[in-house]
Write a protein that holds these residues in place. Structure first.
Motif, short mmCIF file in Angstrom:
data_model
loop_
_atom_site.label_atom_id
_atom_site.label_comp_id
_atom_site.label_asym_id
_atom_site.label_seq_id
_atom_site.Cartn_x
_atom_site.Cartn_y
_atom_site.Cartn_z
N ALA A 141 0.83 -1.20 0.00
CA ALA A 141 0.00 0.00 0.00
C ALA A 141 0.87 1.25 0.00
CB ALA A 141 -0.93 -0.01 1.22
N ALA A 142 1.89 1.27 0.85
CA ALA A 142 2.78 2.43 0.91
C ALA A 142 3.53 2.60 -0.40
CB ALA A 142 3.76 2.26 2.07
N ALA A 143 3.92 1.51 -1.03
CA ALA A 143 4.70 1.58 -2.27
C ALA A 143 3.90 2.16 -3.42
CB ALA A 143 5.21 0.19 -2.64
N LEU A 149 -5.72 1.83 5.38
CA LEU A 149 -6.12 0.43 5.35
C LEU A 149 -7.28 0.25 6.31
CD1 LEU A 149 -5.03 -2.17 3.96
CD2 LEU A 149 -3.80 -2.64 6.08
N VAL A 150 -8.45 -0.13 5.77
CA VAL A 150 -9.64 -0.34 6.59
C VAL A 150 -9.69 -1.80 7.04
CG1 VAL A 150 -12.16 -0.19 6.70
CG2 VAL A 150 -10.86 1.45 5.29
N ALA A 168 7.92 -3.38 7.08
CA ALA A 168 9.18 -2.67 6.80
C ALA A 168 9.03 -1.16 6.88
CB ALA A 168 9.72 -3.09 5.43
N GLY A 169 8.34 -0.68 7.90
CA GLY A 169 8.18 0.76 8.11
C GLY A 169 6.85 1.32 7.67
N ALA A 170 6.11 0.59 6.85
CA ALA A 170 4.85 1.11 6.32
C ALA A 170 3.75 1.21 7.37
CB ALA A 170 4.36 0.24 5.15
N ALA A 171 3.90 0.53 8.50
CA ALA A 171 2.91 0.65 9.58
C ALA A 171 2.87 2.06 10.14
CB ALA A 171 3.21 -0.35 10.69
N GLU A 172 3.90 2.84 9.90
CA GLU A 172 3.95 4.22 10.38
C GLU A 172 3.39 5.21 9.37
OE1 GLU A 172 4.99 4.42 13.52
OE2 GLU A 172 5.54 2.28 13.44
N PHE A 261 -2.89 -2.84 -6.28
CA PHE A 261 -2.39 -1.49 -5.99
C PHE A 261 -1.57 -0.96 -7.16
CE2 PHE A 261 -2.28 -2.80 -1.21
CZ PHE A 261 -3.66 -2.77 -1.17
N TYR A 262 -0.79 -1.84 -7.77
CA TYR A 262 0.01 -1.43 -8.92
C TYR A 262 -0.88 -1.01 -10.08
CZ TYR A 262 2.72 -1.84 -13.20
OH TYR A 262 3.29 -1.58 -14.43
#
Length: 272
Positions: A141-143, A149-150, A168-172, A261-262
């Motif tokens: 999602a971050a990429a 994210l629901v 890898a950091g996307a939770a933030e 997502f892509y």
């Protein structure tokens, strides 16, 4: 975009204690990883992202000598530990890369608030239960520019250390949104102008056609194995499929999410 909603607790870093560089004593393994109360985050990307997120309330930063030498954080001084001490402190099998952070979980946002803030790309998970899949979906999602994210309030895992490591950091950076009823959340999104597309292998509508041209888009993914529940599928504006070889019945939900997502963001990101 870092998550920083008004309903969240203000970030507060514990002041470094005297002798912070000394190795702390460990008497037991801390295995709790249920998203309730302070939790451990581990791994370089997950920890550095959490340290950089002002919405995180921080407690304790542990690092081996090698990891601490590469760590610069004005918010919290690391306590030096050995790799074995980290192994003892963290859940079994945690790949910590020599660094771990104890912090409060982030509070979930309200869907209405995220919509009001101008979100245009959201993912909706219908009872996805595997924390590694959830982390991988956050990362994808971050990429590809999905900012929220629901998740269902129940029947969906919390954002734990396992999820954060996989993300890898996307939770933030990807906003966690909790909803009691996913079908009702989709109705709210539709009323706000979102085109809601559910992934379903039985659909004949190709995914790239379903997401093309949508100014506001929500991609809906079902649980591992069972897929979308009937009420959730019915609440989507349309269902779409990812064309795959007849030799394979389906894709893992995190792989399907990355492809969706892509497709939604195709051509939106310039070359680096």
């Amino acid at each position: 975009m870092r998550r920083n909603h008004a309903k969240r607790r203000p970030a507060q870093a514990d002041a470094p204690r005297p002798g912070a560089a000394e190795r702390p004593a460990f008497s037991r393994r801390e295995t709790r990883d249920d998203g309730e109360g302070p939790l451990w985050l581990w791994g370089t990307h997950a920890v550095l992202a959490a340290l950089a997120n002002p919405a995180r309330s921080l407690h304790t930063l542990l690092a081996t000598e090698n990891a601490a030498a590469k760590l610069v954080s004005p918010r919290l001084a690391p306590q030096l530990v050995t790799a074995k001490e980290l192994d003892h402190r963290l859940p079994p099998g945690a790949v910590h890369q020599g660094i771990a952070l104890k912090a409060d979980p982030l509070e979930a946002a309200l869907l209405e608030d995220v919509i009001a803030e101008g979100a245009t790309r959201l993912a909706v998970l219908d009872q996805v239960s595997d924390p590694h899949n959830l982390g991988a979906i956050l990362r994808s999602a971050a990429a590809f520019g999905f900012t929220g994210l629901v998740l269902q309030t129940r029947n969906a895992p919390p954002i734990t250390g396992v999820v954060a490591k996989s993300a890898a950091g996307a939770a933030e950076t990807v906003t966690e949104i909790r909803a009691v009823n996913i079908a009702r959340a989709l109705e709210t999104l539709a009323e706000a102008g979102f085109h809601t597309v559910g992934l379903a292998g039985e659909s004949q509508r190709p995914l790239h056609m379903a997401v093309a041209g949508a100014e506001k888009l929500a991609v809906v993914l079902g649980a591992e194995g069972s897929g979308l529940r009937p009420a959730v599928a019915k609440a989507c504006a349309e269902l779409a499929r990812i064309p795959i070889s007849a030799q394979m019945e389906s894709l893992n939900v995190s792989n399907a999410a990355a492809i969706a997502f892509y497709e939604a963001g195709r051509g939106s990101f310039p070359p680096r």
